[in-house]
Design a protein around this motif. Structure first.
Motif, PDB file in Angstrom:
ATOM      1  N   ASP A 331       0.832  -1.231   0.000  1.00 13.91           N
ATOM      2  CA  ASP A 331       0.000   0.000   0.000  1.00 13.91           C
ATOM      3  C   ASP A 331       0.851   1.259   0.000  1.00 13.91           C
ATOM      4  O   ASP A 331       0.487   2.276   0.607  1.00 13.91           O
ATOM      5  N   GLY A 332       2.003   1.195  -0.666  1.00 12.14           N
ATOM      6  CA  GLY A 332       2.863   2.367  -0.789  1.00 12.14           C
ATOM      7  C   GLY A 332       3.598   2.763   0.467  1.00 12.14           C
ATOM      8  O   GLY A 332       4.318   3.775   0.485  1.00 12.14           O
ATOM      9  N   ASP A 333       3.448   1.995   1.543  1.00 11.83           N
ATOM     10  CA  ASP A 333       4.054   2.356   2.834  1.00 11.83           C
ATOM     11  C   ASP A 333       5.493   1.821   2.902  1.00 11.83           C
ATOM     12  O   ASP A 333       5.800   0.880   3.628  1.00 11.83           O
ATOM     13  N   LEU A 334       6.390   2.461   2.159  1.00 12.84           N
ATOM     14  CA  LEU A 334       7.783   2.020   2.124  1.00 12.84           C
ATOM     15  C   LEU A 334       8.527   2.396   3.402  1.00 12.84           C
ATOM     16  O   LEU A 334       9.545   1.775   3.738  1.00 12.84           O
ATOM     17  N   GLU A 335       8.038   3.393   4.106  1.00 12.28           N
ATOM     18  CA  GLU A 335       8.695   3.795   5.349  1.00 12.28           C
ATOM     19  C   GLU A 335       8.661   2.671   6.379  1.00 12.28           C
ATOM     20  O   GLU A 335       9.582   2.524   7.182  1.00 12.28           O
ATOM     21  N   HIS A 336       7.590   1.883   6.331  1.00 16.71           N
ATOM     22  CA  HIS A 336       7.448   0.786   7.295  1.00 16.71           C
ATOM     23  C   HIS A 336       7.552  -0.570   6.598  1.00 16.71           C
ATOM     24  O   HIS A 336       6.779  -1.489   6.870  1.00 16.71           O
ATOM     25  N   THR A 337       8.495  -0.661   5.683  1.00 13.20           N
ATOM     26  CA  THR A 337       8.699  -1.919   4.949  1.00 13.20           C
ATOM     27  C   THR A 337      10.185  -2.260   4.916  1.00 13.20           C
ATOM     28  O   THR A 337      11.016  -1.396   4.619  1.00 13.20           O
ATOM     29  N   VAL A 338      10.493  -3.504   5.236  1.00 11.33           N
ATOM     30  CA  VAL A 338      11.875  -4.001   5.191  1.00 11.33           C
ATOM     31  C   VAL A 338      11.994  -5.006   4.053  1.00 11.33           C
ATOM     32  O   VAL A 338      11.131  -5.874   3.889  1.00 11.33           O
ATOM     33  N   PHE A 339      13.069  -4.880   3.277  1.00 11.87           N
ATOM     34  CA  PHE A 339      13.284  -5.747   2.111  1.00 11.87           C
ATOM     35  C   PHE A 339      14.407  -6.748   2.396  1.00 11.87           C
ATOM     36  O   PHE A 339      15.461  -6.382   2.937  1.00 11.87           O
ATOM     37  N   SER A 340      14.182  -7.997   1.990  1.00 16.90           N
ATOM     38  CA  SER A 340      15.218  -9.014   2.134  1.00 16.90           C
ATOM     39  C   SER A 340      14.996 -10.106   1.089  1.00 16.90           C
ATOM     40  O   SER A 340      14.160  -9.952   0.181  1.00 16.90           O
ATOM     41  N   TYR A 341      15.727 -11.212   1.209  1.00 18.77           N
ATOM     42  CA  TYR A 341      15.650 -12.274   0.202  1.00 18.77           C
ATOM     43  C   TYR A 341      15.888 -13.620   0.862  1.00 18.77           C
ATOM     44  O   TYR A 341      16.399 -13.711   1.979  1.00 18.77           O
ATOM     45  N   VAL A 342      15.497 -14.655   0.139  1.00 16.76           N
ATOM     46  CA  VAL A 342      15.790 -16.021   0.577  1.00 16.76           C
ATOM     47  C   VAL A 342      17.130 -16.414  -0.035  1.00 16.76           C
ATOM     48  O   VAL A 342      17.261 -16.438  -1.258  1.00 16.76           O
ATOM     49  N   PRO A 343      18.127 -16.697   0.778  1.00 17.47           N
ATOM     50  CA  PRO A 343      19.427 -17.073   0.209  1.00 17.47           C
ATOM     51  C   PRO A 343      19.337 -18.469  -0.408  1.00 17.47           C
ATOM     52  O   PRO A 343      18.508 -19.284   0.004  1.00 17.47           O
ATOM     53  N   ASN A 344      20.204 -18.759  -1.423  1.00 16.84           N
ATOM     54  CA  ASN A 344      21.254 -17.849  -1.865  1.00 16.84           C
ATOM     55  C   ASN A 344      21.014 -17.396  -3.316  1.00 16.84           C
ATOM     56  O   ASN A 344      21.537 -16.388  -3.761  1.00 16.84           O
ATOM     57  N   LEU A 432       8.892 -12.910  13.807  1.00 15.18           N
ATOM     58  CA  LEU A 432       9.278 -11.497  13.852  1.00 15.18           C
ATOM     59  C   LEU A 432       8.057 -10.588  14.001  1.00 15.18           C
ATOM     60  O   LEU A 432       8.206  -9.385  14.170  1.00 15.18           O
ATOM     61  N   HIS A 433       6.865 -11.153  13.894  1.00 11.29           N
ATOM     62  CA  HIS A 433       5.599 -10.422  14.030  1.00 11.29           C
ATOM     63  C   HIS A 433       5.496  -9.248  13.047  1.00 11.29           C
ATOM     64  O   HIS A 433       5.232  -8.104  13.450  1.00 11.29           O
ATOM     65  N   PRO A 434       5.690  -9.505  11.758  1.00 12.50           N
ATOM     66  CA  PRO A 434       5.535  -8.412  10.791  1.00 12.50           C
ATOM     67  C   PRO A 434       4.078  -8.025  10.626  1.00 12.50           C
ATOM     68  O   PRO A 434       3.162  -8.826  10.888  1.00 12.50           O
ATOM     69  N   GLN A 435       3.854  -6.785  10.210  1.00 14.02           N
ATOM     70  CA  GLN A 435       2.491  -6.324   9.925  1.00 14.02           C
ATOM     71  C   GLN A 435       1.912  -7.119   8.754  1.00 14.02           C
ATOM     72  O   GLN A 435       0.735  -7.464   8.749  1.00 14.02           O
ATOM     73  N   LYS A 436       2.776  -7.412   7.774  1.00 15.28           N
ATOM     74  CA  LYS A 436       2.366  -8.171   6.597  1.00 15.28           C
ATOM     75  C   LYS A 436       3.612  -8.766   5.954  1.00 15.28           C
ATOM     76  O   LYS A 436       4.681  -8.148   5.984  1.00 15.28           O
ATOM     77  N   ILE A 437       3.470  -9.976   5.389  1.00 17.44           N
ATOM     78  CA  ILE A 437       4.567 -10.581   4.633  1.00 17.44           C
ATOM     79  C   ILE A 437       4.190 -10.565   3.159  1.00 17.44           C
ATOM     80  O   ILE A 437       3.118 -11.044   2.773  1.00 17.44           O
ATOM     81  N   VAL A 438       5.057  -9.997   2.335  1.00 17.18           N
ATOM     82  CA  VAL A 438       4.877 -10.047   0.881  1.00 17.18           C
ATOM     83  C   VAL A 438       5.955 -10.986   0.331  1.00 17.18           C
ATOM     84  O   VAL A 438       7.141 -10.671   0.380  1.00 17.18           O
ATOM     85  N   MET A 439       5.524 -12.133  -0.143  1.00 16.88           N
ATOM     86  CA  MET A 439       6.439 -13.143  -0.684  1.00 16.88           C
ATOM     87  C   MET A 439       6.514 -12.948  -2.196  1.00 16.88           C
ATOM     88  O   MET A 439       5.499 -13.036  -2.891  1.00 16.88           O
TER      89      MET A 439
END
Length: 579
Positions: A331-344, A432-439
């Protein structure tokens, strides 16, 4: 994420100078072996169930071994076979193979290379390959109709026997020629060894096969060859200078092992062969007419080494193209979004996705949230305890997000079966109790099995297929399942035209509908965070990988009739519960 097995990796070396040249220049009799070892280790990603090599020495006396082969099973197979190397095995021709089993057939018997022996040097044949043939029943019948009795029913052995049969005919043709010229005794043998035309053997063998392949071989008389399928499904690259001719499944392997720039390495073209005869002369005959370009896109997404110049760029673009979909998902809320990846293997696509946001002047937050631990050995073969162990293949960085506040975007290269998501990833991320997970998947939904060398041959293993079937049943559309089953059944008997009838299973639904059903099916019990799936589009895949349009996993458009026939049979097997 979910380890897919791939068949397989190949490496070939032809030393063009006398063996003592390399010992004097490089200070070791083992120059060829050292290079072959490096080429195989650099392709370890392509096969970890077994390995083998073969060598041929062009200058031995009768009564002396001239063709050597070593094979081993297990993750340490490369180390095992090279530990057996000694100076007596040195030769001008070297060939190596790394194996993943995609057919369920395991054991040393099925580890490449395969060897067909004969007292005539020219009739000795050693084969290995990165291949899966889809019409092996037809080829087996061809052999038995000729009166042959293959000892083992596998595409590897049947290929060896068919090609060996044609090599015998080539040698006998030359024997007749030599006799007609008045030659006798060892002069006949020399004539045969000097005039073998491997291209004749390939032209009378390879048209029989339907499938994806790079077939490699050595003969006892000193011929070396590799041939690529006419659709270009499986990859091969080669390089030649005044000292060596080399071939491998991946370009950066040759670059690294021989300290070369990418531009001096060539791609073996679809239907083309690389042949080096016993005199070191190189030719590139067109063995089969090229068909529609079906170079495998999964090579670019997942299997090939990301260190290749073009693959690295393509994987970054696959990630970058997902920016808009991901932004909508949070929803455009990049301020409260963390980006990561599944290794490798998803790491490069992750860099592309993050760069894509930053190019749009969005300063996004990045963390290494997910860690892949060493492969845990599950001694328990079934039950909940095994699932509990499987859940710990991945771990998380505790404190990397703000609980109940931050969204978590995780990118992977593909979502195939969904087992790892359900048993491990979702459970561990929920802690980690995220607000939402985007896979996020950098590839499209995988809807269809592969029959050209990748270990996914059963429809019911694919989470997208299971989701579509569940939707049909929920919405009282069982008639589509029944109709598809009948069409697939009729197709296997020739009663209806050959086409992929399994595509009808997905036709009623949008990608988003199937996404939501996948999430519902893969959510572990007790999971708190909401989950949304984002997949690459088919258009995005082709934009990122324009030269590798083979997309049958995603679209069901198989390049060969054998693949289409097998996917219909797979649906019949699914309904009839045949494994």
């Amino acid at each position: 994420m979910e380890e897919l097995k791939h068949e397989c990796g190949v490496a070939m070396i032809r030393l063009l100078k006398p063996l003592d040249y390399y010992e004097q220049k490089y200070g070791t009799w083992a120059y060829g072996f050292n290079k072959l070892y490096l080429m195989m280790e650099k392709q370890h990603n392509r096969g970890q169930e077994g390995a083998g090599f073969a060598t041929v020495n062009l200058h031995t006396e009768p009564g002396t071994e001239y063709m050597f082969r070593e094979k081993a099973e297990g993750k340490d197979a490369i180390t095992d076979i090279f530990a057996r190397v000694n100076p007596s095995m040195a030769g001008e021709l070297l060939m190596g193979h790394l194996r993943y089993s995609t057919t369920g057939k395991s054991g040393l018997t099925f580890v490449h290379p395969f060897l067909r022996r004969n007292n005539w040097r020219a009739k000795n044949l050693c084969l290995c390959g990165n291949f899966n043939m889809t019409n092996i029943d037809e080829v087996f019948k061809l052999l038995t109709d000729q009166g042959q009795s293959p000892r083992i029913y596998s595409d590897s052995y049947i290929t060896l026997e068919l090609m060996g049969h044609r090599l015998d005919r080539e040698v006998e043709r030359l024997f007749t020629e030599a006799k007609a010229q008045g030659l006798d005794g060892t002069a006949v043998t020399r004539y045969i060894d000097d005039h073998v035309e491997v291209a004749n053997v390939l032209r009378t063998t390879m048209p029989r096969f339907d499938g994806g392949y790079v077939m490699c071989g050595l003969t006892g008389s000193g011929e070396m060859f590799a041939v690529r399928d006419p659709w270009g499904i499986r990859p091969a690259f080669y390089y030649q200078d005044e000292e060596v001719v080399v071939l491998a499944s991946e370009r950066p392997v040759i670059q690294t092992c021989f300290n070369l720039e990418a531009d001096v390495i060539s791609e073996l073209q679809p239907g083309q062969a690389l042949i080096v005869n016993r005199h070191g002369q190189v030719s590139l005959p067109q063995i089969l007419e090229p068909r529609q370009n079906s170079r495998c896109s999964f090579e670019r997404i997942y299997f090939s080494r990301g260190s290749d110049r073009d693959i690295y760029r393509e994987r970054k673009l696959l990630g970058e193209q997902l920016v808009e979909q991901v932004q909508q998902a949070v929803d455009g809320d990049l301020e409260h979004t963390v980006f990561s990846y599944v290794p490798n293997t998803a790491e490069v696509a992750y860099y592309g996705m993050v760069e894509g946001f930053r190019h749009r002047h969005h300063d996004v937050r990045t963390e290494k949230v997910v860690w892949k631990d060493i492969k845990l050995r599950t001694f328990i073969t079934e039950g909940q305890e095994r699932n509990d162990l499987a859940a710990h293949v991945y771990d998380i960085s505790y404190g990397s997000i703000e609980p109940h506040c931050d969204n978590l975007v995780i990118i992977d290269d593909s979502i195939v079966r969904g087992t790892t998501l359900r048993e491990s990833i979702f459970k561990i991320l929920d802690r980690l109790h995220p607000q939402k997970i985007v896979m996020v998947s950098s590839s499209p939904q995988i809807r269809y099995p592969d029959y050209y060398g990748i270990d996914m041959s059963r429809l019911e293993e694919l989470c997208a297929f299971r989701a579509a079937i569940a939707l049909l049943r929920e919405r009282d559309m069982q008639y589509i399942i029944d109709k598809t089953y009948q069409a697939c059944k009729d197709c296997t008997t020739g009663a209806v035209p050959l086409r992929n009838y399994v595509r009808e299973i997905y036709a009623p639904f949008t990608v988003d509908e199937i996404n939501r059903k996948i999430v519902e099916m893969l959510r572990p019990e007790g999971m708190q965070a909401p989950v949304e799936l984002v997949f690459q589009s088919i258009e995005g895949l082709h934009h990122a990988c324009p030269n590798h349009p083979g997309d049958w996993y995603f679209t069901g458009h198989y390049p060969t009739s054998g693949g289409t026939r097998l996917v219909n049979q797979a649906f019949v097997n699914y309904i009839e519960k045949v494994k």
